[in-house]
Motif scaffolding. Structure first.
Motif, PDB file in Angstrom:
ATOM      1  N   GLY A 151       0.781  -1.128   0.150  1.00  0.00           N
ATOM      2  CA  GLY A 151      -0.041   0.144   0.199  1.00  0.00           C
ATOM      3  C   GLY A 151       1.041   1.191  -0.102  1.00  0.00           C
ATOM      4  N   MET A 152       0.147   2.425   0.541  1.00  0.00           N
ATOM      5  CA  MET A 152       1.003   3.572   0.360  1.00  0.00           C
ATOM      6  C   MET A 152       2.328   3.665   1.153  1.00  0.00           C
ATOM      7  SD  MET A 152      -1.852   6.579   0.323  1.00  0.00           S
ATOM      8  CE  MET A 152      -0.739   7.666  -0.325  1.00  0.00           C
ATOM      9  N   VAL A 153       2.389   2.958   2.242  1.00  0.00           N
ATOM     10  CA  VAL A 153       3.358   2.973   3.165  1.00  0.00           C
ATOM     11  C   VAL A 153       4.512   2.070   2.951  1.00  0.00           C
ATOM     12  CG1 VAL A 153       4.071   2.927   5.725  1.00  0.00           C
ATOM     13  CG2 VAL A 153       2.223   4.185   5.207  1.00  0.00           C
ATOM     14  N   GLU A 185      -1.386  -8.225  -1.432  1.00  0.00           N
ATOM     15  CA  GLU A 185      -2.696  -8.819  -1.628  1.00  0.00           C
ATOM     16  C   GLU A 185      -3.376  -8.250  -2.546  1.00  0.00           C
ATOM     17  OE1 GLU A 185      -5.937  -9.532   1.916  1.00  0.00           O
ATOM     18  OE2 GLU A 185      -5.370  -7.469   1.329  1.00  0.00           O
ATOM     19  N   GLU A 186      -3.317  -6.789  -2.842  1.00  0.00           N
ATOM     20  CA  GLU A 186      -4.259  -6.328  -4.015  1.00  0.00           C
ATOM     21  C   GLU A 186      -3.337  -6.685  -5.377  1.00  0.00           C
ATOM     22  OE1 GLU A 186      -6.073  -2.363  -3.390  1.00  0.00           O
ATOM     23  OE2 GLU A 186      -4.657  -2.345  -1.671  1.00  0.00           O
ATOM     24  N   ARG A 198      -4.160   6.042  -2.289  1.00  0.00           N
ATOM     25  CA  ARG A 198      -5.311   5.809  -1.637  1.00  0.00           C
ATOM     26  C   ARG A 198      -6.034   7.184  -0.990  1.00  0.00           C
ATOM     27  NH1 ARG A 198      -6.485   0.885  -0.589  1.00  0.00           N
ATOM     28  NH2 ARG A 198      -4.505   0.182  -0.113  1.00  0.00           N
ATOM     29  N   ILE A 255       0.263 -13.204   2.544  1.00  0.00           N
ATOM     30  CA  ILE A 255       0.746 -13.953   3.677  1.00  0.00           C
ATOM     31  C   ILE A 255      -0.159 -14.385   4.593  1.00  0.00           C
ATOM     32  CG2 ILE A 255       2.411 -13.687   5.613  1.00  0.00           C
ATOM     33  CD1 ILE A 255       3.954 -13.261   3.249  1.00  0.00           C
ATOM     34  N   THR A 287       0.591  -3.769   6.452  1.00  0.00           N
ATOM     35  CA  THR A 287      -0.574  -4.379   6.044  1.00  0.00           C
ATOM     36  C   THR A 287      -1.963  -3.485   6.237  1.00  0.00           C
ATOM     37  OG1 THR A 287      -0.738  -5.564   8.252  1.00  0.00           O
ATOM     38  CG2 THR A 287      -0.095  -6.884   6.268  1.00  0.00           C
ATOM     39  N   GLY A 288      -1.625  -2.191   6.708  1.00  0.00           N
ATOM     40  CA  GLY A 288      -2.675  -1.081   6.745  1.00  0.00           C
ATOM     41  C   GLY A 288      -3.946  -1.620   7.599  1.00  0.00           C
ATOM     42  N   ARG A 334     -12.459   1.494   0.445  1.00  0.00           N
ATOM     43  CA  ARG A 334     -11.004   1.568   0.809  1.00  0.00           C
ATOM     44  C   ARG A 334     -10.354   1.337  -0.541  1.00  0.00           C
ATOM     45  NH1 ARG A 334      -7.627   2.593   5.314  1.00  0.00           N
ATOM     46  NH2 ARG A 334      -5.906   1.692   4.678  1.00  0.00           N
ATOM     47  N   LEU A 374     -13.560   9.961   5.889  1.00  0.00           N
ATOM     48  CA  LEU A 374     -13.989   8.926   5.038  1.00  0.00           C
ATOM     49  C   LEU A 374     -15.409   9.057   4.564  1.00  0.00           C
ATOM     50  CD1 LEU A 374     -11.697   6.008   5.667  1.00  0.00           C
ATOM     51  CD2 LEU A 374     -11.069   8.185   4.354  1.00  0.00           C
ATOM     52  N   GLU A 382      -0.594   1.972   8.968  1.00  0.00           N
ATOM     53  CA  GLU A 382      -1.806   1.928   9.760  1.00  0.00           C
ATOM     54  C   GLU A 382      -2.035   0.583  10.500  1.00  0.00           C
ATOM     55  OE1 GLU A 382      -5.190   2.924   7.032  1.00  0.00           O
ATOM     56  OE2 GLU A 382      -4.755   5.029   7.444  1.00  0.00           O
ATOM     57  N   VAL A 411      -1.509   9.326   6.374  1.00  0.00           N
ATOM     58  CA  VAL A 411      -0.220   8.759   5.739  1.00  0.00           C
ATOM     59  C   VAL A 411       0.850   9.368   6.131  1.00  0.00           C
ATOM     60  CG1 VAL A 411      -0.439  10.494   3.882  1.00  0.00           C
ATOM     61  CG2 VAL A 411       0.429   8.354   3.285  1.00  0.00           C
TER      62      VAL A 411
HETATM   63  C1  LIG Z   1     -10.908   7.402   0.483  1.00  0.00           C
HETATM   64  C2  LIG Z   1      -9.570   7.509   1.507  1.00  0.00           C
HETATM   65  C3  LIG Z   1      -9.268   8.846   1.725  1.00  0.00           C
HETATM   66  C4  LIG Z   1      -8.228   9.275   2.303  1.00  0.00           C
HETATM   67  N1  LIG Z   1      -7.827  10.435   2.741  1.00  0.00           N
HETATM   68  C5  LIG Z   1      -6.578  10.748   3.386  1.00  0.00           C
HETATM   69  C6  LIG Z   1      -6.046  12.029   3.500  1.00  0.00           C
HETATM   70  O1  LIG Z   1      -6.800  12.984   2.866  1.00  0.00           O
HETATM   71  N2  LIG Z   1      -5.131  12.153   4.306  1.00  0.00           N
HETATM   72  C7  LIG Z   1      -4.403  11.373   4.817  1.00  0.00           C
HETATM   73  O2  LIG Z   1      -3.390  11.451   5.525  1.00  0.00           O
HETATM   74  N3  LIG Z   1      -4.845   9.979   4.789  1.00  0.00           N
HETATM   75  C8  LIG Z   1      -5.932   9.599   4.201  1.00  0.00           C
HETATM   76  N4  LIG Z   1      -6.268   8.433   4.012  1.00  0.00           N
HETATM   77  C9  LIG Z   1      -5.525   7.326   4.700  1.00  0.00           C
HETATM   78  C10 LIG Z   1      -4.324   6.677   3.998  1.00  0.00           C
HETATM   79  O3  LIG Z   1      -4.808   6.506   2.763  1.00  0.00           O
HETATM   80  C11 LIG Z   1      -3.674   5.725   4.756  1.00  0.00           C
HETATM   81  O4  LIG Z   1      -3.246   6.244   5.984  1.00  0.00           O
HETATM   82  C12 LIG Z   1      -2.427   4.947   4.020  1.00  0.00           C
HETATM   83  O5  LIG Z   1      -3.115   4.540   2.772  1.00  0.00           O
HETATM   84  C13 LIG Z   1      -2.081   3.943   4.875  1.00  0.00           C
HETATM   85  O6  LIG Z   1      -1.052   3.202   4.246  1.00  0.00           O
HETATM   86  P1  LIG Z   1      -0.675   1.612   4.634  1.00  0.00           P
HETATM   87  O7  LIG Z   1       0.264   1.407   3.657  1.00  0.00           O
HETATM   88  O8  LIG Z   1      -0.343   1.602   6.039  1.00  0.00           O
HETATM   89  O9  LIG Z   1      -2.038   1.049   4.206  1.00  0.00           O
HETATM   90  P2  LIG Z   1      -2.694   0.615   2.887  1.00  0.00           P
HETATM   91  O10 LIG Z   1      -2.451   1.891   2.167  1.00  0.00           O
HETATM   92  O11 LIG Z   1      -3.817   0.253   3.119  1.00  0.00           O
HETATM   93  O12 LIG Z   1      -1.985  -0.626   2.442  1.00  0.00           O
HETATM   94  C14 LIG Z   1      -1.969  -2.056   2.885  1.00  0.00           C
HETATM   95  C15 LIG Z   1      -1.783  -2.902   1.874  1.00  0.00           C
HETATM   96  O13 LIG Z   1      -1.429  -4.040   2.540  1.00  0.00           O
HETATM   97  C16 LIG Z   1      -2.322  -5.263   1.868  1.00  0.00           C
HETATM   98  N5  LIG Z   1      -2.253  -6.430   2.943  1.00  0.00           N
HETATM   99  C17 LIG Z   1      -2.975  -6.606   4.099  1.00  0.00           C
HETATM  100  N6  LIG Z   1      -2.782  -7.689   4.466  1.00  0.00           N
HETATM  101  C18 LIG Z   1      -1.722  -8.289   3.801  1.00  0.00           C
HETATM  102  C19 LIG Z   1      -1.253  -9.489   3.933  1.00  0.00           C
HETATM  103  N7  LIG Z   1      -1.423 -10.410   4.736  1.00  0.00           N
HETATM  104  N8  LIG Z   1      -0.281  -9.903   2.857  1.00  0.00           N
HETATM  105  C20 LIG Z   1      -0.406  -9.140   1.845  1.00  0.00           C
HETATM  106  N9  LIG Z   1      -0.800  -7.770   1.695  1.00  0.00           N
HETATM  107  C21 LIG Z   1      -1.528  -7.511   2.612  1.00  0.00           C
HETATM  108  C22 LIG Z   1      -3.677  -4.503   1.726  1.00  0.00           C
HETATM  109  O14 LIG Z   1      -4.293  -5.312   0.704  1.00  0.00           O
HETATM  110  C23 LIG Z   1      -3.017  -3.193   1.320  1.00  0.00           C
HETATM  111  O15 LIG Z   1      -2.957  -3.104  -0.272  1.00  0.00           O
HETATM  112  C24 LIG Z   1      -7.440   7.925   3.246  1.00  0.00           C
HETATM  113  C25 LIG Z   1      -7.900   6.781   3.072  1.00  0.00           C
HETATM  114  C26 LIG Z   1      -9.062   6.548   2.364  1.00  0.00           C
HETATM  115  C27 LIG Z   1      -9.563   5.085   1.845  1.00  0.00           C
END
Ligand SMILES: Cc1cc2nc3c(=O)[nH]c(=O)nc-3n(C[C@H](O)[C@H](O)[C@H](O)COP(=O)(O)OP(=O)(O)OC[C@H]3O[C@@H](n4cnc5c(N)ncnc54)[C@H](O)[C@@H]3O)c2cc1C
Length: 860
Positions: free
Chosen positions: A13-15, A39-40, A47, A83, A110-111, A131, A157, A282, A294
């Motif tokens: 994902g983003m992080v 996973e995606e 996002r 995983i 994993t968000g 999401r 959201l 997250e 983010v």
């Molecule tokens: C509509 C929307 C608007 C947003 N607007 C803002 C904003 O304006 N400002 C802001 O700061 N934040 C915003 N956010 C929040 C921001 O998008 C998140 O903070 C950020 O995406 C977190 O990144 P992440 O990598 O932790 O999680 P994610 O981006 O969710 O990535 C996690 C990834 O891990 C994958 N995954 C999970 N489990 C497994 C596994 N077991 N094996 C393999 N892959 C796995 C998931 O499928 C996913 O692709 C918004 C979110 C949404 C949904």
């Protein structure tokens, strides 16, 4: 390369992606054999910008991964796999596909997942979460057969999801359990102002409402929401947006320490309770707190990358949750100690109910420093205020001035970017300081925000620092003596004029096409309406067509001007100010039927005020049936062509000014331009129609008409210039076609003809050379461009009422029998007007959100 440690990143994902980017840019892929499991099925995407999918962005536009970048760095990527288990003792992970991979270091990214309350019916067809791109695609497909959409949850959201439902043409409701919207970011007053602004956009907000069940129909699909107060809210679709929960299941299953409310607990190096396993984004919890934005996730990515590299480097010690968002076009920001929880803190606040703006500053007990604040409706100086907090800069002598925007030409009361130290962190997502930005501008000779983004990454995370970056850029360029370019905004390095040419030259018909070919990023509130105007001037398609709708300013979105009490005005065209008795009667009848206030305006037409959004289509149906057309009072377009009665009735009149005014108004009606256009035709030199104060004015002479251009009434009046004399009607029209199209081609956004003229090198003689002598050889083109607009004219309201798709935006709210409690009318001179603030006895209740009350005193 043998001997390298195995590093597995779970989640792309983003992080997770940011972490990988850092490994690549810091050359860590030589130390580790990196495998990414996502996973995606698609590469990491933006996002934060997910909702722009409904404004026409594709999955490719949203991608964050430069094609081939992982592969070039020797990183193995497995997408569409997951995983499913970790074996900490054996240091392996098991994949859903059946493979087992060994790791030395494991990074969990994993968000989180959307929380869906355990209500009956939550899995029924028609129930969604918000999401992933797939979630949005599923919503889009289902919305095609739906009429009413309800979002459960009024947080960040939830409001994004509500905007999406509205853009999909659904009657939209938000159901929130708390007594205010965005309860985590704004206080009661801010929540109330936000609610009023959101409702003015046509979304119905239900506060303090608990959903107990999703009611389903005979097919088992969503049909309504049952609320705790016993009422049912009809719904064809429901979107759950009731918060997020960390995806900590992998860590939980193998006994990693968790935060109190979930999330894999990390230390200040982002290490979990197992030193070989890191958690970022997250899915992680620091001091029991999970961060749903983010910027803290990106910070964790930096910390984990430096920890893995063995640097002492950065530490994660918590994160400031300051945020600035634009929700449904409404600015909302919250920073620092927004809720004034510091003992002894002072508060200065402004509530402007005319503009629906709320600003609050929280000041330290010793009155020296800014601690935090809340901004709703106008967050233009968010960047400056956050810097005051973060850098502990002493407040100016009158901190209240920070709440009031400077007038044009005045210096801001804030301290300006010059007051910021070089170390001030401007972009918290990517940890970029003012010094780094200034350095990049100087070293790389950057002249646009896009370049700064590319070089430093500043502004590419949540985007809330972009205004500040642009201010720094302007200051630096000025200091270096560089002429600041006229680029439209950070998304287009071209001026409005250049964009107009690109649109015409390449036959570009949509914002997305223009952005893809000549811009960057996602667009903003500056470029979207400007491009909407260019496209309308060039191709004259209906502004509520799906691809154009998200670009429009709020008045254009509803083909009506919103008034200070949240109701709308209805302004039919009365060409030349001439109206038949029958049409006058229709206006009176319509006004009486819908309880509207009527006023004859300075533009010689009759405005009807006080219409509720859902009444607009009905009112316009009646008006169109009686032969009226839209007066475009809501648009940057031709408004009116006034006239005196001229030779038809007046003893002094020398030409038939009414007929000519009617002809001119009917020719240019619907023409969109950089700003509004006003005109008048006077029947003699006595000038009763005041043509010399108009953008184009026509004054009759014994031999024909004198044509005046570029006049202006309003705040800074300017007489129009005498352009040509004693013209016949055909020549006036020919010159006007050329003039208007030349102005539309070359003016800046929101530049009236008077200031355009004042900036025109060569002045009047040049204008005459171009438009009369055709020295640029463009007159035929200008005339052809105008002919296209004239030939494709449509009454925007007539088209709208005949198109169910467009009408969806105005559909009456079937469940709403209550009036908006903030709309109060006062009887005055046999009509009614909106109450002033101090006339509303229930102001406090309205502001502090004590629930809805029917305060409508319409018939008082
Ligand atoms: C509509 C929307 C608007 C947003 N607007 C803002 C904003 O304006 N400002 C802001 O700061 N934040 C915003 N956010 C929040 C921001 O998008 C998140 O903070 C950020 O995406 C977190 O990144 P992440 O990598 O932790 O999680 P994610 O981006 O969710 O990535 C996690 C990834 O891990 C994958 N995954 C999970 N489990 C497994 C596994 N077991 N094996 C393999 N892959 C796995 C998931 O499928 C996913 O692709 C918004 C979110 C949404 C949904």
């Amino acid at each position: 390369m043998a001997g390298r440690s195995e590093l597995i990143v779970v989640g792309n994902g983003m992080v997770g992606h940011r972490f990988v980017e850092l490994l690549i840019s810091e050359g860590r892929t030589n130390d580790f054999r990196v495998t990414v499991i996502g996973e995606e099925t698609r590469p990491a995407y933006d996002r934060v910008g997910l909702s722009s999918y409904f404004a026409g962005k594709t999955a490719d536009d949203l991608t964050l991964v430069e094609p081939g970048s992982y592969e070039r760095a020797g990183i193995e990527v497995r997408r569409g796999d997951r995983i499913i288990a970790i074996d900490r003792a054996g240091k392996t992970v098991a994949l859903a596909s059946g493979d087992v991979l060994r790791y030395d270091q494991l990074v969990l990214a994993t968000g989180s997942y959307p929380f869906v309350p355990p209500v009956e019916g939550r899995n029924a067809p028609g129930a969604f979460v918000y999401r992933t791109i797939e979630d949005l695609q599923a919503m889009e497909a289902y919305a095609a057969k739906a009429k009413i959409g309800v979002v459960i949850g009024g947080g960040l959201l939830g409001l994004e999801a509500a905007n999406a439902l509205q853009n999909l043409g659904l009657e939209t409701h938000v159901v929130e359990l708390a007594p205010r919207l965005m309860s985590l970011q704004v206080d009661d007053i801010g929540g109330a102002v936000l609610r009023r602004r959101i409702e003015a956009l046509g979304v119905t907000v239900h506060l303090g409402a608990l959903t107990t069940r999703i009611v389903t129909n005979a097919d088992g699909a969503v049909a309504a929401l049952a609320l705790k107060d016993g009422t049912e809210l009809p719904a064809d679709m429901v979107v759950f947006s009731a918060g997020i929960r960390p995806r900590d299941e992998l860590g939980r299953a193998v006994g990693l320490d968790l935060g109190e409310r979930g999330g894999i607990e990390i230390d200040d190096r982002c290490r979990t309770s197992d030193p070989s396993i890191y958690a970022i984004g997250e899915c992680a919890a620091y001091n029991d707190r999970v961060y749903g934005l983010v910027a803290p996730g990106y910070h964790m990515a930096r910390v984990a990358a430096s920890a893995l590299a063995g640097h002492g480097g950065e530490a994660f010690t918590g994160y400031d949750m300051s945020t600035k968002l634009k929700l449904m076009g409404v600015d909302v920001a919250s920073f620092g100690d927004a809720f004034a929880s510091t003992h002894g803190a002072h508060v200065i606040s402004v509530v402007d109910t005319l503009a629906e703006v709320y600003k609050k500053l929280v000041i330290s007990p010793d009155k020296q420093r800014l601690l935090g604040g809340v901004l709703v409706g106008d967050a233009a100086n968010y960047g400056q205020l956050v810097q005051l907090v973060q850098n502990r800069i002493p407040l100016p002598p009158h901190p209240e001035d920070l709440l009031i925007p400077p007038r044009a030409g005045e210096k801001s009361a804030g301290l300006g970017v010059d007051a910021l130290p070089e170390t001030a962190q401007i972009c918290s997502c990517h940890n970029v300081s003012k010094g780094q930005i200034c350095g990049a501008i100087g070293e790389k000779k950057l002249t646009a925000v896009g370049g700064i983004k590319e070089c430093t990454k500043a502004g590419t995370g949540c985007g809330s620092c972009v205004t500040l970056i642009s201010e720094i850029l302007t200051k630096e360029l000025r200091k270096a003596g560089v002429v600041v370019s006229k680029r439209l905004c950070e998304h287009f390095d071209h001026s409005r004029q250049e964009l107009y040419h690109l649109v015409r030259l390449h036959g570009i018909r949509s914002f997305d096409e223009l952005l893809a070919q000549h811009g960057q990023g996602r667009g903003c509130e500056i470029c979207k309406p400007a491009v909407a105007s260019i496209l309308a001037s060039a191709w004259n398609e209906h502004i509520l067509d799906r691809k154009h709708l998200p670009l429009q300013d709020s008045n254009d979105r509803f083909l009506a001007n919103i008034q200070r009490d949240g109701t709308y005005s209805v302004v039919p065209r009365v060409a030349g100010g001439e109206i038949t008795p029958d049409k006058l009667i229709v206006l009176g009848e319509v006004a009486k039927r819908y309880g509207l206030y009527t006023k004859i305006t300075g533009g010689q037409r009759i405005d009807l005020f006080g219409a509720r959004l859902e009444q607009l289509p009905e009112i316009w149906r009646d008006l169109v049936a009686a032969g009226f057309e839209s007066g475009h009072a809501y648009g940057k377009a031709l408004r009116t062509v006034k006239s005196c009665v001229g030779s038809t009735w007046c003893r002094y009149g020398v030409q038939d000014s009414v007929s000519f005014a009617v002809r001119v108004e009917n020719r240019y009606k619907g023409l969109r331009s950089p700003h509004k256009l006003k005109s008048a035709v006077s029947g003699c030199a006595r000038e009763c129609a005041e043509a010399q104060s108009k953008d184009f004015g026509i004054i009759a002479t014994d031999k024909g008409y004198n044509l005046y251009l570029c006049g202006n009434g309003g705040m800074k009046p300017q007489h129009a210039q005498l352009f040509a004399t004693d013209l016949d009607e055909e020549t006036v029209i020919k010159y006007l076609d050329r003039f208007l199209m030349f102005y539309i081609r070359t003016a800046d956004r929101l530049q009236r003809t008077a200031s355009w003229f004042n900036n025109l090198e060569g002045g009047l003689p040049y204008l005459r050379q171009v438009l009369i002598d055709d020295t640029l050889g463009i007159c035929a083109e200008l005339e052809a461009e105008m002919a296209l607009v004239v030939d494709t004219y449509q009454c925007e309201w007539k088209t709208a009422i005949e198109d169910p798709e467009k009408l969806k935006r105005f559909r009456p709210f079937v469940n709403t029998t209550k009036s908006d409690p903030s709309i109060v009318f006062i009887r005055q001179r046999d009509q009614h007007r909106p109450a002033f603030w101090d006339e509303k006895t229930d102001v406090a209740a309205t502001l502090f959100g004590e629930g809805e009350r029917v305060l409508d005193k319409k018939s008082a």
